[in-house]
Design an enzyme around this catalytic site. Structure first.
Site, PDB file in Angstrom:
ATOM      1  N   ASP A  63     -36.324 -16.059  70.177  1.00 45.37           N
ATOM      2  CA  ASP A  63     -35.856 -15.465  68.912  1.00 45.37           C
ATOM      3  C   ASP A  63     -35.922 -13.941  68.995  1.00 45.37           C
ATOM      4  O   ASP A  63     -34.978 -13.236  68.614  1.00 45.37           O
ATOM      5  CB  ASP A  63     -36.746 -15.897  67.732  1.00 45.37           C
ATOM      6  N   GLU A 112     -32.605 -12.129  61.241  1.00 44.34           N
ATOM      7  CA  GLU A 112     -33.657 -12.970  60.671  1.00 44.34           C
ATOM      8  C   GLU A 112     -35.055 -12.435  60.990  1.00 44.34           C
ATOM      9  O   GLU A 112     -35.943 -12.445  60.145  1.00 44.34           O
ATOM     10  CB  GLU A 112     -33.552 -14.411  61.211  1.00 44.34           C
ATOM     11  N   ASP A 123     -31.014 -20.360  65.728  1.00 51.01           N
ATOM     12  CA  ASP A 123     -31.047 -21.273  64.585  1.00 51.01           C
ATOM     13  C   ASP A 123     -31.495 -22.641  65.099  1.00 51.01           C
ATOM     14  O   ASP A 123     -30.923 -23.166  66.048  1.00 51.01           O
ATOM     15  CB  ASP A 123     -29.629 -21.356  63.988  1.00 51.01           C
ATOM     16  N   THR A 148     -35.150 -23.178  65.498  1.00 52.50           N
ATOM     17  CA  THR A 148     -36.300 -22.799  66.337  1.00 52.50           C
ATOM     18  C   THR A 148     -37.281 -23.956  66.501  1.00 52.50           C
ATOM     19  O   THR A 148     -37.781 -24.214  67.598  1.00 52.50           O
ATOM     20  CB  THR A 148     -37.030 -21.572  65.745  1.00 52.50           C
ATOM     21  N   HIS A 205     -37.400 -29.720  57.212  1.00 57.06           N
ATOM     22  CA  HIS A 205     -37.694 -29.016  55.954  1.00 57.06           C
ATOM     23  C   HIS A 205     -37.368 -29.910  54.752  1.00 57.06           C
ATOM     24  O   HIS A 205     -36.804 -29.453  53.765  1.00 57.06           O
ATOM     25  CB  HIS A 205     -36.889 -27.711  55.859  1.00 57.06           C
ATOM     26  N   LYS A 212     -25.337 -28.377  62.014  1.00 59.35           N
ATOM     27  CA  LYS A 212     -24.817 -29.302  60.995  1.00 59.35           C
ATOM     28  C   LYS A 212     -23.341 -29.036  60.696  1.00 59.35           C
ATOM     29  O   LYS A 212     -22.560 -29.977  60.502  1.00 59.35           O
ATOM     30  CB  LYS A 212     -25.661 -29.208  59.718  1.00 59.35           C
TER      31      LYS A 212
END
EC number: 3.1.3.7
Length: 308
Positions: A51, A74, A120, A122, A198, A224
């Site tokens: 990252d 991010e 994206d 992680t 999540h 997704k």
């Protein structure tokens, strides 16, 4: 106007090469074996060496070439001298052969905001679910996502030792999206893709309200959206805060460029101004087709629980 003369298409062509470089960094960190994992806010909110290095590479490469851009990444990283080997100077010439949509031909560098998610998915990366991982570079103008690049570092990683690893998908509103084969879920099938790491009661209640034939639980917003455009899922449903602007900016463009739709759970379009709050606090609802069917099934109780 020849796109090689427009700021937008030069930026997209550079972002393509920069995302490919970031994908190579992501693969290299795994190959070297030390992920350097740090917990940010909790056990499911992680940051790795990949990252950090990928964001340094992306943001520094963009800023060097386009110094007037607003770039929002991010990861919160200290400003330090970036190793020259992280800098990507090239651009993808194929993109410069494409015409710039006329409504964007006179955009200035300082008018653009770039939203960067260097890695994206992680959590999935740390667990070896490598096909969930993407590098996301989204470009916004006047608050609207208008161009985006998605690199999948591990595309094809299960196809054997001779397979070419990785691919890069890109798109510009008014021009189209490229680098993949558009497919739709068979008519009448309702396959939902949602979060893997999540989840909560709101998320599961909203998925159940869709009356799905199947539910896919995977990591990464970029991943997704790729499921939607490649016919693996009909709707991406995430009724929870947690997703951020850098997660949705690039994927939204790819989806919109092929006629899909991405909003929050209330049906509001997402805003990408430089001063906008980073959290997509009212969740995400996205489809390639039949958006109204899925939007109509979101329970009022869930809408009431999620304030935009």
């Amino acid at each position: 106007m020849a796109s090689s003369n427009t700021v937008l298409m030069r930026l997209v062509a550079s972002a393509y090469s920069i995302a490919q470089k970031a994908g190579m960094i992501v693969r290299r960190v795994i190959a070297e074996g030390d992920l350097g994992i740090v917990e940010k806010t909790c056990a499911t909110d992680l940051q790795t060496k990949a990252d950090r290095l990928a964001q340094m590479s992306i943001c520094s490469s963009l800023a060097r070439k386009f110094p007037k851009l607003t770039i929002i990444g991010e990861e919160d990283l200290p400003s330090e001298e970036v190793d020259q080997e992280l800098i990507e100077d090239s651009q993808w010439e194929e993109i410069l052969k494409q015409p710039c949509p006329s409504q964007y031909s006179s955009i200035k560098e300082e008018d653009l905001v770039v939203w960067v998610d260097p890695l994206d998915g992680t959590k999935e990366y740390t667990e070896g679910l490598l096909d969930n991982v993407t590098v996301l570079i989204g470009i916004a103008y006047e608050g609207k996502a208008i161009a985006g690049v998605i690199n999948q570092p591990y595309y094809n990683y299960e196809a054997g030792p001779d397979a070419v690893l990785g691919r890069t998908i890109w798109g510009v509103l008014g021009l189209g999206a490229f680098g993949f084969q558009l497919k739709e879920v068979p008519a009448g099938k309702h396959i939902i893709t949602t979060t893997r790491s999540h989840s909560n009661k709101l998320v599961t209640d909203c998925v159940t309200a869709m009356n799905p034939d199947a539910v896919l639980r995977v990591g990464g917003a970029g991943n997704k959206i790729i499921q939607l455009i490649e016919g693996k899922a009909s709707a991406y449903v995430f009724a929870s805060p947690g997703c951020k602007k850098w997660d949705t900016c690039a994927p939204e463009v790819i989806l919109h460029a092929v006629g899909g739709k991405l909003t929050d759970i209330h049906g509001n379009v997402l805003q990408y101004h430089k001063d906008v709050k980073h959290m997509n606090s009212a969740g995400v609802l996205a489809t390639l087709r039949n958006y109204d069917y899925y939007a109509s099934r979101v329970p009022e109780s869930i809408k009431n629980a999620l304030v935009p």
